[in-house]
Design an enzyme around this catalytic site. Sequence first.
Site, mmCIF file in Angstrom:
data_model
loop_
_atom_site.group_PDB
_atom_site.id
_atom_site.type_symbol
_atom_site.label_atom_id
_atom_site.label_comp_id
_atom_site.label_asym_id
_atom_site.label_seq_id
_atom_site.Cartn_x
_atom_site.Cartn_y
_atom_site.Cartn_z
ATOM 1 N N ASN A 46 -27.314 -29.626 28.925
ATOM 2 C CA ASN A 46 -26.771 -31.182 29.033
ATOM 3 C C ASN A 46 -27.751 -32.165 29.697
ATOM 4 O OD1 ASN A 46 -25.024 -33.113 30.259
ATOM 5 N ND2 ASN A 46 -23.860 -31.836 31.788
ATOM 6 N N LYS A 48 -27.292 -34.874 30.927
ATOM 7 C CA LYS A 48 -26.882 -35.942 31.832
ATOM 8 C C LYS A 48 -27.819 -37.317 31.670
ATOM 9 C CE LYS A 48 -25.595 -31.999 34.713
ATOM 10 N NZ LYS A 48 -25.362 -31.443 36.218
ATOM 11 N N HIS A 134 -16.657 -32.556 32.218
ATOM 12 C CA HIS A 134 -17.583 -32.095 33.234
ATOM 13 C C HIS A 134 -17.473 -32.438 34.534
ATOM 14 C CE1 HIS A 134 -21.307 -31.765 35.147
ATOM 15 N NE2 HIS A 134 -21.671 -30.966 34.339
ATOM 16 N N GLU A 136 -18.548 -33.722 36.817
ATOM 17 C CA GLU A 136 -19.306 -34.871 37.430
ATOM 18 C C GLU A 136 -18.331 -36.311 37.028
ATOM 19 O OE1 GLU A 136 -23.360 -34.332 35.928
ATOM 20 O OE2 GLU A 136 -23.363 -33.000 37.580
ATOM 21 N N GLY A 213 -26.294 -28.025 39.880
ATOM 22 C CA GLY A 213 -27.272 -28.604 40.594
ATOM 23 C C GLY A 213 -27.882 -28.236 41.851
ATOM 24 N N SER A 253 -26.797 -24.097 37.652
ATOM 25 C CA SER A 253 -27.904 -23.874 37.992
ATOM 26 C C SER A 253 -28.495 -22.392 37.384
ATOM 27 C CB SER A 253 -28.112 -23.227 39.585
ATOM 28 O OG SER A 253 -27.873 -24.282 40.454
HETATM 29 P P1 PGA Z 1 -27.164 -27.481 36.320
HETATM 30 O O1 PGA Z 1 -26.012 -28.247 35.710
HETATM 31 O O2 PGA Z 1 -27.643 -26.335 35.338
HETATM 32 O O3 PGA Z 1 -28.215 -28.219 36.868
HETATM 33 O O4 PGA Z 1 -26.691 -26.860 37.697
HETATM 34 C C1 PGA Z 1 -24.997 -27.430 34.796
HETATM 35 C C2 PGA Z 1 -24.148 -28.716 34.516
HETATM 36 O O5 PGA Z 1 -23.911 -29.617 35.318
HETATM 37 O O6 PGA Z 1 -23.783 -28.576 33.095
#
Ligand code: PGA
Length: 595
Positions: A46, A48, A134, A136, A213, A253
């Site tokens: 992803n 983003k 998601h 976010e 994240g 992460s």
């Molecule tokens: P991240 O994000 O691996 O940077 O923690 C995962 C995601 O939001 O899909």
Amino acid sequence: MQILVALLASTALAFAPRATVRAPTSRLGSVWYDAQPQRRALIAGNWKLNPSTAQDADALLALLASNVRTMAAPPEIVIFPPMPYLQKALEAVDGTGIAVGAQDISLEESGAFTGEVAASMVRSLGCDWALVGHSERRTHYDETDEICNKKVQKCLAQDGLKVILCVGETEDEFESELLETIVSLQVRKGLAGVDVADADRIAIAYEPIWAIGTGKVATPEQAQAAHVAVRRALSEVLGAEAARRVRVQYGGSVTPESVDRLMAQPDVDGALVGGASLVAEKFSRICEFSAPGTPETAPPREITARVAVACQNALGESPIWSQRTNTLYWVSAVEGELWRWNCEDAPYKIVPRFGTTLGFVAARAGGGLLLGGEDAILSLDETAREAIVLAAPPMEGDTRPNDGRVDRDGRMVMGMYNNYHRAGASQGEDNSGLYRFGADFEYEELLDYKFRVSNCCCFPADGRTVYFADTPTRKIYAFDYPKSGKPSNRRLIWTQPPHWPGGPDGAQCDAEGMIWVALNGAGRVVRIDPATGAIDLVVHTPGCPTPTSCTFGGPDLDELFITTAARPAGGKLFRAKMPFGIKGLPEPEWQGANN
Ligand code: PGA
């Protein structure tokens, strides 16, 4: 011959009324394992709102495409670049097997909705996937479960478009132990009204919000438990059959360092990767996660059993599953109790009227049970209401019947227990023998040496090997087991490592010829390959260091049932659904005549 037929009438023992205990009703916090190992791993990147320029996107795509082209056996890979890069992504990965998806789609299909992108648009461009819900989007754009559900429906309305629905709890929810409640609700609401025929077009990404994240990755065990909750919710919406097929990814992460252990969990079917998907080398390494079960490097898979019956046995032992009655039986040795449970109704115990410590229970051909007691070998009728004495056990020195199993030829093989051993591991001498008896109770001593505490007795499918351990030695041996005559060709198959306390207790063979051993003192049951001594699966009994024996049961023989001892903290019956299609063998019945 030691049949005590004359005693039958006078010693017939009537059982007191059965005492019931409640089957556990709450499934929260428990762990359920799926037996379907066939889900193809799905690794998603992803991007983003990254990278900032089309040129950087080109560079990332080129590197990724060339890395994946050289992979020997890539998993299913999908990348989610920002909308303006979708077209170039589709072109750059053409022929690599990498699929491309949209990070979000509109609730609308067309018309005056400035800034929106419809599912039909991305599908007609060549995208195979869309991401929905998601965290976010849920947090920054107020997307509710209802909105997510509508978006899922919009995706599924497009022929061939697949959708990853993201779910996950906040840190507060996690701390408040609301994980299962939250993700279950999100799955059920997000997929409400979805046709089961579309199940194969859906994947779920479980992403704990506190891990996204932040660099805080959930432990593999936490991820596994959450994925089990997701799969349970899936089975409520789509049915158990479809829920088995849906892939559940972990996200938050994920890095090259964490991916292998996450992917080693039986219900983790892939990863949704954010930050690390922007670095081609990292994302490629994640796609090449060390495949589950890879020899040498793969650590054993860890499973957590859950409490099935809060029976509080002082010394639970000798579980057997009767396919004749679809019932699990086990004994609590020192209390002289027999327990039974059909996995549906309330389990119950036959209250102690045997007047003897019990070592084992076995099923009898034609129905009924055989009980190995300290003072008598007993027979129980079909209803388990009446016990009669069949024979006296072979008493040599101060011993009593302990562990035992019926061999594949229908004879009982029973090991003895040095009663001095109760006083302490170094008390008394090696005085116990391993015996076999058929219908006539001619006791045949099988080993040419004595020992202290017989355990691990079990037989693989062909019945021509027997396993045996003298628990204090912490060693398990295999013997050739001919149809008649003594076992021979003793060979050491496993020694309990020094960092695990206790010793090997009861054991059982599975249909693949592996041996499952309860490590009493070490709080786990391990699956050992008798050919190599390697352990590939560990089943933990949380809160209870003293598992005593195990067997496979349930109608499909795909659950492991584990008895435990009360001291220092146990006595409950545990169960664990087997992963990877592992099943047990039908328990043989003792071929002795009825009564
Ligand atoms: P991240 O994000 O691996 O940077 O923690 C995962 C995601 O939001 O899909």
